[in-house]
Design a protein around this motif. Structure first.
Motif, mmCIF file in Angstrom:
data_model
loop_
_atom_site.group_PDB
_atom_site.id
_atom_site.type_symbol
_atom_site.label_atom_id
_atom_site.label_comp_id
_atom_site.label_asym_id
_atom_site.label_seq_id
_atom_site.Cartn_x
_atom_site.Cartn_y
_atom_site.Cartn_z
ATOM 1 N N VAL A 30 9.453 10.606 -4.962
ATOM 2 C CA VAL A 30 8.359 9.998 -4.224
ATOM 3 C C VAL A 30 7.875 8.764 -4.985
ATOM 4 O O VAL A 30 7.853 8.757 -6.219
ATOM 5 C CB VAL A 30 7.198 10.999 -4.021
ATOM 6 C CG1 VAL A 30 6.617 11.423 -5.359
ATOM 7 C CG2 VAL A 30 6.132 10.437 -3.114
ATOM 8 N N ILE A 31 7.527 7.709 -4.265
ATOM 9 C CA ILE A 31 7.012 6.498 -4.880
ATOM 10 C C ILE A 31 5.550 6.724 -5.264
ATOM 11 O O ILE A 31 4.744 7.164 -4.443
ATOM 12 C CB ILE A 31 7.129 5.293 -3.929
ATOM 13 C CG1 ILE A 31 8.591 5.085 -3.511
ATOM 14 C CG2 ILE A 31 6.589 4.032 -4.592
ATOM 15 C CD1 ILE A 31 9.539 4.815 -4.653
ATOM 16 N N VAL A 32 5.194 6.408 -6.519
ATOM 17 C CA VAL A 32 3.854 6.722 -7.000
ATOM 18 C C VAL A 32 3.021 5.491 -7.368
ATOM 19 O O VAL A 32 1.792 5.581 -7.466
ATOM 20 C CB VAL A 32 3.912 7.670 -8.221
ATOM 21 C CG1 VAL A 32 4.495 9.017 -7.820
ATOM 22 C CG2 VAL A 32 4.724 7.047 -9.365
ATOM 23 N N SER A 33 3.653 4.332 -7.592
ATOM 24 C CA SER A 33 2.871 3.136 -7.909
ATOM 25 C C SER A 33 3.646 1.883 -7.516
ATOM 26 O O SER A 33 4.864 1.919 -7.347
ATOM 27 C CB SER A 33 2.493 3.082 -9.400
ATOM 28 O OG SER A 33 3.630 2.859 -10.203
ATOM 29 N N ALA A 34 2.909 0.780 -7.365
ATOM 30 C CA ALA A 34 3.497 -0.494 -6.961
ATOM 31 C C ALA A 34 2.851 -1.621 -7.743
ATOM 32 O O ALA A 34 1.725 -1.500 -8.235
ATOM 33 C CB ALA A 34 3.306 -0.713 -5.461
ATOM 34 N N ALA A 35 3.580 -2.726 -7.866
ATOM 35 C CA ALA A 35 3.051 -3.925 -8.515
ATOM 36 C C ALA A 35 3.596 -5.141 -7.788
ATOM 37 O O ALA A 35 4.714 -5.112 -7.261
ATOM 38 C CB ALA A 35 3.439 -3.959 -9.993
ATOM 39 N N CYS A 36 2.811 -6.224 -7.760
ATOM 40 C CA CYS A 36 3.197 -7.441 -7.051
ATOM 41 C C CYS A 36 3.137 -8.649 -7.979
ATOM 42 O O CYS A 36 2.143 -8.844 -8.686
ATOM 43 C CB CYS A 36 2.265 -7.705 -5.866
ATOM 44 S SG CYS A 36 2.272 -6.420 -4.596
ATOM 45 N N GLY A 37 4.194 -9.465 -7.963
ATOM 46 C CA GLY A 37 4.183 -10.745 -8.637
ATOM 47 C C GLY A 37 3.922 -11.846 -7.627
ATOM 48 O O GLY A 37 3.427 -11.590 -6.523
ATOM 49 N N ALA B 42 18.604 6.443 -2.620
ATOM 50 C CA ALA B 42 18.858 7.390 -3.699
ATOM 51 C C ALA B 42 17.651 8.275 -4.000
ATOM 52 O O ALA B 42 17.789 9.461 -4.277
ATOM 53 C CB ALA B 42 19.267 6.624 -4.962
ATOM 54 N N TRP B 43 16.453 7.686 -3.924
ATOM 55 C CA TRP B 43 15.261 8.468 -4.268
ATOM 56 C C TRP B 43 15.006 9.577 -3.249
ATOM 57 O O TRP B 43 14.514 10.646 -3.580
ATOM 58 C CB TRP B 43 14.046 7.552 -4.370
ATOM 59 C CG TRP B 43 13.569 6.995 -3.059
ATOM 60 C CD1 TRP B 43 14.121 5.962 -2.373
ATOM 61 C CD2 TRP B 43 12.483 7.457 -2.280
ATOM 62 N NE1 TRP B 43 13.431 5.745 -1.194
ATOM 63 C CE2 TRP B 43 12.424 6.645 -1.122
ATOM 64 C CE3 TRP B 43 11.540 8.473 -2.446
ATOM 65 C CZ2 TRP B 43 11.463 6.822 -0.132
ATOM 66 C CZ3 TRP B 43 10.589 8.650 -1.453
ATOM 67 C CH2 TRP B 43 10.551 7.831 -0.318
ATOM 68 N N LYS B 44 15.359 9.329 -1.969
ATOM 69 C CA LYS B 44 15.147 10.343 -0.941
ATOM 70 C C LYS B 44 16.038 11.554 -1.191
ATOM 71 O O LYS B 44 15.621 12.698 -1.054
ATOM 72 C CB LYS B 44 15.443 9.757 0.439
ATOM 73 C CG LYS B 44 14.483 8.658 0.875
ATOM 74 C CD LYS B 44 14.848 8.160 2.257
ATOM 75 C CE LYS B 44 13.937 7.038 2.711
ATOM 76 N NZ LYS B 44 14.293 6.527 4.051
ATOM 77 N N ALA C 86 0.855 -1.184 0.000
ATOM 78 C CA ALA C 86 0.000 0.000 0.000
ATOM 79 C C ALA C 86 0.890 1.233 0.000
ATOM 80 O O ALA C 86 1.880 1.297 0.735
ATOM 81 C CB ALA C 86 -0.907 0.000 1.230
ATOM 82 N N LEU C 87 0.543 2.207 -0.828
ATOM 83 C CA LEU C 87 1.295 3.453 -0.895
ATOM 84 C C LEU C 87 0.498 4.560 -0.230
ATOM 85 O O LEU C 87 -0.689 4.732 -0.514
ATOM 86 C CB LEU C 87 1.588 3.843 -2.346
ATOM 87 C CG LEU C 87 2.297 2.818 -3.224
ATOM 88 C CD1 LEU C 87 2.654 3.439 -4.574
ATOM 89 C CD2 LEU C 87 3.536 2.272 -2.543
ATOM 90 N N ALA D 289 7.599 -4.552 -7.372
ATOM 91 C CA ALA D 289 8.253 -3.442 -8.056
ATOM 92 C C ALA D 289 7.595 -2.135 -7.658
ATOM 93 O O ALA D 289 6.374 -2.074 -7.489
ATOM 94 C CB ALA D 289 8.190 -3.630 -9.571
ATOM 95 N N LEU D 290 8.408 -1.099 -7.514
ATOM 96 C CA LEU D 290 7.924 0.238 -7.203
ATOM 97 C C LEU D 290 8.370 1.197 -8.300
ATOM 98 O O LEU D 290 9.456 1.054 -8.862
ATOM 99 C CB LEU D 290 8.491 0.726 -5.860
ATOM 100 C CG LEU D 290 8.216 -0.118 -4.620
ATOM 101 C CD1 LEU D 290 8.954 0.485 -3.425
ATOM 102 C CD2 LEU D 290 6.730 -0.214 -4.346
ATOM 103 N N LEU D 291 7.534 2.191 -8.581
ATOM 104 C CA LEU D 291 7.867 3.223 -9.557
ATOM 105 C C LEU D 291 7.832 4.580 -8.872
ATOM 106 O O LEU D 291 6.858 4.917 -8.207
ATOM 107 C CB LEU D 291 6.865 3.191 -10.718
ATOM 108 C CG LEU D 291 7.008 4.277 -11.789
ATOM 109 C CD1 LEU D 291 8.344 4.140 -12.507
ATOM 110 C CD2 LEU D 291 5.849 4.200 -12.781
ATOM 111 N N ALA D 292 8.913 5.329 -9.028
ATOM 112 C CA ALA D 292 9.007 6.663 -8.438
ATOM 113 C C ALA D 292 8.567 7.720 -9.440
ATOM 114 O O ALA D 292 8.522 7.469 -10.650
ATOM 115 C CB ALA D 292 10.437 6.935 -7.983
#
Length: 224
Positions: A93-100, A86-88, A46-47, A105-108
């Motif tokens: 900011v993390i904007v989306s997530a996906a689960c296998g 590195a992103w900080k 959850a984001l 995986a997270l996308l900033a």
């Protein structure tokens, strides 16, 4: 003598052994709201509205990105605290997530990608030597700027900001392109186009699609 605490503890232990994760209702991350959510067969990410990442459920391959691979996380835990820093530093900011099945995986907002979990088939794009990645980290390939991402059972798929399609992980049925079927998996992102071919296969003509009832998938040559 009846002890309610012992009974509750016993019930929680039984639920954990059975793979049941129970969360107090309602739950929300501190000082913010949930913005989006992603779920795999056994784990959830959850984001929060401010880009925090919270995960719970199965973690035997480190797919929650908590820095360990303890089998279960029974309550939401903050993965952001151990996320590659590195992103900080960039104010990202993390904007989306996906689960296998056993990876995530997270996308900033900047287009940076972070993966965690099982990497036996290359689904985290963390190189052939790393079997498991318990911390969300950027793939070994540099320069990837993604606009969207998704996970299959053992694949990670990215659409780049320039419109390219990148795939890593299981390739036993051509997920990483026809040229990679024999090797079985890809431990780095493979660029699939768009080109004249799609997934290494010739694109079906309109007549071929019509002949099979209008389905592009049915018109493609069978590769597995």
């Amino acid at each position: 003598e009846h002890n309610p605490y012992n009974q509750q503890h016993h019930q929680q232990l039984q639920q954990q052994q059975a793979g049941v994760v129970q969360i107090a209702v309602p739950w929300r991350p501190p000082e913010t709201k949930i913005a989006t959510i992603a779920a795999g067969p056994g784990h959830v990410l959850a984001l929060s509205g401010c880009g925090g990442v919270w995960g719970w459920g199965s973690n035997e391959c480190g797919q929650l990105g908590l820095g360990h691979n303890n089998s279960w996380q029974s309550t939401p835990a903050n993965s952001t605290q151990v996320l590659d820093g590195a992103w900080k530093a960039a104010g990202d900011v993390i904007v989306s997530a996906a689960c296998g099945d056993s990876h995530s995986a997270l996308l900033a907002g900047s287009g940076a990608v972070y993966t965690a979990g099982c990497n036996k088939q290359g689904q985290c794009a963390q190189g052939i030597m790393l079997q498991m990645c318990p911390v969300f980290s950027q793939p070994m390939q540099e320069g990837i700027v993604a606009a969207a991402g998704a996970c299959g059972a053992a694949n990670t798929v990215l659409a780049t900001a320039s419109g390219r399609l990148l795939v890593c992980g299981d390739s036993s049925c051509g997920q990483c392109g026809a040229a990679h079927i024999k090797q079985g998996c890809c431990h780095e992102f493979i660029d699939l186009g768009p080109e004249v071919t799609w997934h290494g296969l010739n694109r079906p003509t309109p007549a071929q699609v019509t002949a099979v009832g209008g389905s592009v998938i049915d018109a493609l040559p069978k590769v597995c």
